[in-house]
Design a protein around this motif. Structure first.
Motif, PDB file in Angstrom:
ATOM      1  N   HIS A 375      -9.453 -11.398  -8.812  1.00 20.53           N
ATOM      2  CA  HIS A 375      -9.591 -10.214  -9.676  1.00 20.53           C
ATOM      3  C   HIS A 375      -9.437  -8.908  -8.905  1.00 20.53           C
ATOM      4  O   HIS A 375     -10.188  -7.954  -9.087  1.00 20.53           O
ATOM      5  N   GLN A 376      -8.423  -8.872  -8.016  1.00 21.34           N
ATOM      6  CA  GLN A 376      -8.112  -7.612  -7.322  1.00 21.34           C
ATOM      7  C   GLN A 376      -7.212  -6.775  -8.227  1.00 21.34           C
ATOM      8  O   GLN A 376      -6.115  -7.175  -8.586  1.00 21.34           O
ATOM      9  N   ARG A 377      -7.688  -5.569  -8.581  1.00 20.54           N
ATOM     10  CA  ARG A 377      -6.997  -4.736  -9.553  1.00 20.54           C
ATOM     11  C   ARG A 377      -6.002  -3.810  -8.857  1.00 20.54           C
ATOM     12  O   ARG A 377      -6.311  -3.226  -7.807  1.00 20.54           O
ATOM     13  N   MET A 378      -4.839  -3.677  -9.480  1.00 21.21           N
ATOM     14  CA  MET A 378      -3.868  -2.686  -9.035  1.00 21.21           C
ATOM     15  C   MET A 378      -2.866  -2.439 -10.161  1.00 21.21           C
ATOM     16  O   MET A 378      -2.738  -3.246 -11.081  1.00 21.21           O
ATOM     17  N   SER A 379      -2.163  -1.319 -10.089  1.00 20.67           N
ATOM     18  CA  SER A 379      -1.152  -1.012 -11.094  1.00 20.67           C
ATOM     19  C   SER A 379       0.121  -1.802 -10.800  1.00 20.67           C
ATOM     20  O   SER A 379       0.334  -2.293  -9.684  1.00 20.67           O
ATOM     21  N   ILE A 380       0.991  -1.932 -11.807  1.00 23.00           N
ATOM     22  CA  ILE A 380       2.270  -2.621 -11.614  1.00 23.00           C
ATOM     23  C   ILE A 380       3.108  -1.876 -10.566  1.00 23.00           C
ATOM     24  O   ILE A 380       3.832  -2.499  -9.776  1.00 23.00           O
ATOM     25  N   LYS A 381       2.998  -0.563 -10.547  1.00 24.11           N
ATOM     26  CA  LYS A 381       3.725   0.238  -9.556  1.00 24.11           C
ATOM     27  C   LYS A 381       3.249  -0.096  -8.142  1.00 24.11           C
ATOM     28  O   LYS A 381       4.066  -0.248  -7.213  1.00 24.11           O
ATOM     29  N   GLU A 382       1.923  -0.224  -7.956  1.00 23.15           N
ATOM     30  CA  GLU A 382       1.389  -0.581  -6.643  1.00 23.15           C
ATOM     31  C   GLU A 382       1.808  -1.991  -6.255  1.00 23.15           C
ATOM     32  O   GLU A 382       2.112  -2.269  -5.085  1.00 23.15           O
TER      33      GLU A 382
END
Length: 789
Positions: A375-382
């Motif tokens: 569950h590591q969150r990041m944006s699609i861009k990142e």
């Protein structure tokens, strides 16, 4: 009350010769208790009138002139009136007592007829008490092999309407011989098997009416069963599909399709994820804060190559002997796909090399959990900057079409290390000019697609996969019957149809009633327990009182017209399961988009245990499938089986709170276990005398669930005295005999149960007047020492 000779004579005269035995525990309410004759006001009034008549006769000369027989006649008429009045009271008393003890209208519905036959061929706990309860959940009687044979006999469905009565009769006649052989030994099966049998009965029924969507689901199911047509088609359907996707370098015809374009196509139309998995789920960190939003989840793929985790190096690896076995299976797949021998060796080697490189970056779940990689969150861009080889936005837009995803939307990663390592591996293989004509990445995707579509291909492919699994040491895999496999495959694409069919056939009123009554009895049980202190009791009760139990029916249940519109573009062929299966994969992918867009919890049609959602305790419709539950059953049967299972599910959901706040879990668990050791005389045989904490919990849960179900049933009789019966059993006899059909395999906690659930009847009856007969065995000299738990 004391019985006069007249009362005893009346008792014998009004009871039929073939009635069931009375139950000692259900006494008539005070309203029907007969008072002492001398205390009845009407009788006193008549006695006073008699005395007045006598006095008048003595003072009136005319009366003195009357013959003596007139006085005797008057006395006789008064006595006759008193006798008739007393007889009427006695009659109504015994009729009310008979209603309490089970002399009731027999249930003659088709479901009850089947249940009666099944119950009559099973051991009655009250006729064989010395032998029936001595089995354990781990005994040979319930070994996987024997249980599989018993389950294989099949469970006939139950008609929900008169339309299906002919189907019931026809199927009963056809299967009578086979069922009779296994009926006497067959116990209530696990709930998943029961639900699948029920869905099978619905799909295989002779009722051809209904929506076009329902008929499409039936045709899909039957095309899955048609293994002859599937085997006849061979590998041709798959090879034709590959040509539509641009060909394949292995066959010598490949138009060098773009890597990301092919990947997007496989993910969108064929639910195939060669390099990473994509699904939808919640963020546990937000759940803890009361939020329930869903996110796109990206995980490592289900690798085809067999690997092992090296705890010393903290890396995945493959052993040489397993690689040889894996290579042999790859060779067999390529042979089945008619790949020339010269190309076979080259492409096998390239596939093995690429698979090995990707596998090294993968890690098992337990390791990723300890390393905080979930569950590591990041944006699609990142994500795009971390792993540039994949066109992340394009691939995800293809999967979740028509949702308007942007590069600023967030996703959750479950192995970022793998994703980061995967990207340069893909770039290296793309940039190897000497491999440009062989297309190893394309071959890798094609073989992953083969595994996705393998259930729709002829049996040679699945046999090859099974041989590989056995060679790698996976010998515990059980053979799934073809019909069961087809039910599960049909549900993947037609889940909304299954939900509609279950909703049509579920007895909502009866299901809601038993849910509410069991929950009410459960709350009463909490009041009877010994708690650590008043604060602990209030803590648990506050949580319980806030819960709203109900049948899980959502707004997602579509009408026939809505279903027809939803599946209007789906075409199902009777004889091409491969063609149907490809459409199923597309339908299955659309469910992901629906989950992400609507952000609402949709009831899983195959769900079988209640779930907590906010302050609601939701019970899925699949729990109430025959033969575990039926609206025409006597309530004694429904409460004994389904009531027990519901109570057990509730206790498991709330066990952590109860266990930490009350000592009764330990005390009652040990008490029941002491009963078992005493009755079976295992104390003297040197058997294991102690239970683990988990075993104590499970024994307490199941014993408490039986008490809760029995209390709820008696309360339902108090509120609604009428019930039907089968096999001539009285109410509680039928309840306990039906409960004895429940076995260890009825829930996922059966491994923790050290004794068969039906033994709990012995504990209930040890110090209770509820049981229709005494369960003590003459050979068990220690039974008089049993205490009430």
């Amino acid at each position: 009350m004391s019985e006069t000779p007249i009362e005893l004579e009346l008792q014998l005269s009004i009871q039929p010769t073939s009635q069931p035995e009375p139950e000692r525990g259900l006494q008539p309410p005070p309203l029907f208790q007969l008072p002492h004759p001398t205390q009845h006001p009407s009788e006193n009034q008549q006695e006073n009138q008699l005395q007045s008549d006598i006095q008048l006769s003595e003072s009136n000369p005319e009366h003195q002139a009357n013959p003596v027989w007139i006085h005797h006649r008057r006395l006789f008429l008064i006595f006759l009136g008193l006798s008739l009045y007393a007889a009427t009271l006695v009659f109504f008393y015994y009729m009310s007592q008979n209603n309490q003890t089970g002399i009731v209208t027999p249930c003659v519905s088709p479901a009850c007829e089947w249940a009666s036959a099944r119950l009559s061929l099973s051991e009655d706990p009250f006729t064989q008490p010395c032998d029936y309860f001595l089995f354990t959940c781990r005994s040979e009687r319930f070994s996987p092999d024997s249980w599989g044979r018993q389950s294989g006999q099949g469970v006939p469905g139950h008609p929900q309407s008169q339309k299906e009565k002919s189907v019931w009769a026809e199927r009963t006649v056809q299967n009578k011989t086979k069922e009779d052989k296994g009926l006497s030994k067959e116990k209530t099966q696990d709930r998943k098997a029961v639900l699948l049998y029920y869905l099978r009965e619905i799909l295989e029924s002779n009722n051809r009416s209904g929506s076009s969507a329902v008929q499409k689901a039936r045709r899909f199911y039957y095309s899955c069963l048609d293994t002859q047509s599937i085997d006849t088609a061979g590998a041709e359907p798959f090879l034709t599909l590959i040509q539509k996707l641009g060909g394949w370098a292995v066959s010598g015809q490949w138009n060098h399709t773009d890597f990301n374009s092919t990947l997007s196509l496989l993910m969108r139309d064929y639910a195939t994820f060669p390099f990473f998995n994509v699904y939808v789920g919640k963020d546990p960190n937000e759940i803890a804060r009361g939020m329930a939003r869903r996110y796109i989840q990206i995980d490592q793929p289900d690798l085809l190559i067999p690997i092992e985790w090296n705890s010393k190096t903290q890396k995945s690896q493959a052993k040489a002997e397993t690689l040889r076995t894996f290579l042999a299976s790859c060779q067999r797949y390529l042979e089945l796909l008619e790949v020339p021998t010269s190309s076979n060796i080259i492409h096998r080697s390239l596939f093995l090399s690429l698979s090995s490189q990707l596998a090294v970056a993968a890690a098992p779940l337990h390791y990723r959990l300890t390393q905080g990689q979930l569950h590591q969150r990041m944006s699609i861009k990142e994500l795009q900057s971390q792993a540039p080889a994949i066109d992340w936005l394009g691939c995800l837009q293809a999967v979740f079409h028509p949702l308007p995803l942007t590069e600023d939307d967030h996703v959750l990663l479950h192995n970022l290390h793998y994703i980061v390592q995967m990207s340069p591996i893909i770039e290296r293989w793309l940039n190897k000019h000497e491999l440009s004509t062989s297309g190893p990445l394309h071959t890798y995707m094609v073989l992953n697609l083969l595994h996705t579509l393998m259930p729709a291909l002829d049996s040679r492919f699945s046999k090859t996969a099974k041989n590989l699994s056995v060679a790698l040491g996976n010998t515990e895999e059980q053979v799934v019957p073809r019909w069961k496999h087809c039910i599960l495959e049909t549900e993947r694409g037609f889940d909304s149809v299954f939900t509609h069919l279950l909703n049509e056939r579920t007895a909502h009123k009866e299901a809601e009633e038993i849910i509410q009554n069991i929950f009410s009895s459960f709350k009463s049980k909490l009041h009877e327990m010994d708690w650590t202190d008043q604060t602990s009791f209030q803590f648990v009760m506050k949580k319980v009182q806030s819960l709203i139990p109900r049948l899980w029916t959502t707004k997602e249940i579509l009408s026939e017209a809505e279903l027809d519109l939803l599946f209007s573009k789906v075409t199902i062929s009777k004889h091409s399961f491969f063609f149907n299966y490809v459409q199923l994969l597309s339908l299955w992918q659309k469910r992901l988009s629906k989950l992400l867009s609507e952000q609402t919890d949709v009831a899983d049609v195959l769900s079988l245990t209640p779930v907590l959602q906010d302050n609601e305790l939701l019970f899925p419709m699949g729990m109430f499938a025959p033969p575990l539950f039926h609206p025409t059953y006597p309530r004694a049967m429904n409460y004994a089986v389904m009531g027990f299972l519901i109570a057990k599910d509730i206790l498991h959901l709330l066990l952590p709170d109860i266990y930490s706040q009350s000592e009764m879990v330990h005390t009652v668990g040990e008490c029941v276990w002491d009963h078992y050791l005493t009755v079976t005389e295992k104390v003297s045989r040197g058997r294991t005398l102690f239970l683990s904490a988990a075993q104590q919990q499970e024994v307490w849960v199941q014993y408490s669930a039986l008490q809760i179900a029995l209390q709820a049933y008696h309360q339902s009789l108090k509120n609604h005295p009428n019930d039907t019966s089968i096999s001539g059993f009285s109410y509680t006899h039928l309840f306990l005999s039906s409960f004895s059909q429940v076995n260890c395999a009825s829930d996922p906690y059966h491994d923790l149960m050290p004794l068969e659930p039906s033994f709990l009847i012995t504990v209930i009856c040890a110090k209770s007047n509820l049981c229709p007969r005494n369960l003590q065995c003459p050979s068990k000299t220690q039974q008089h020492l049993l205490q009430k738990c």
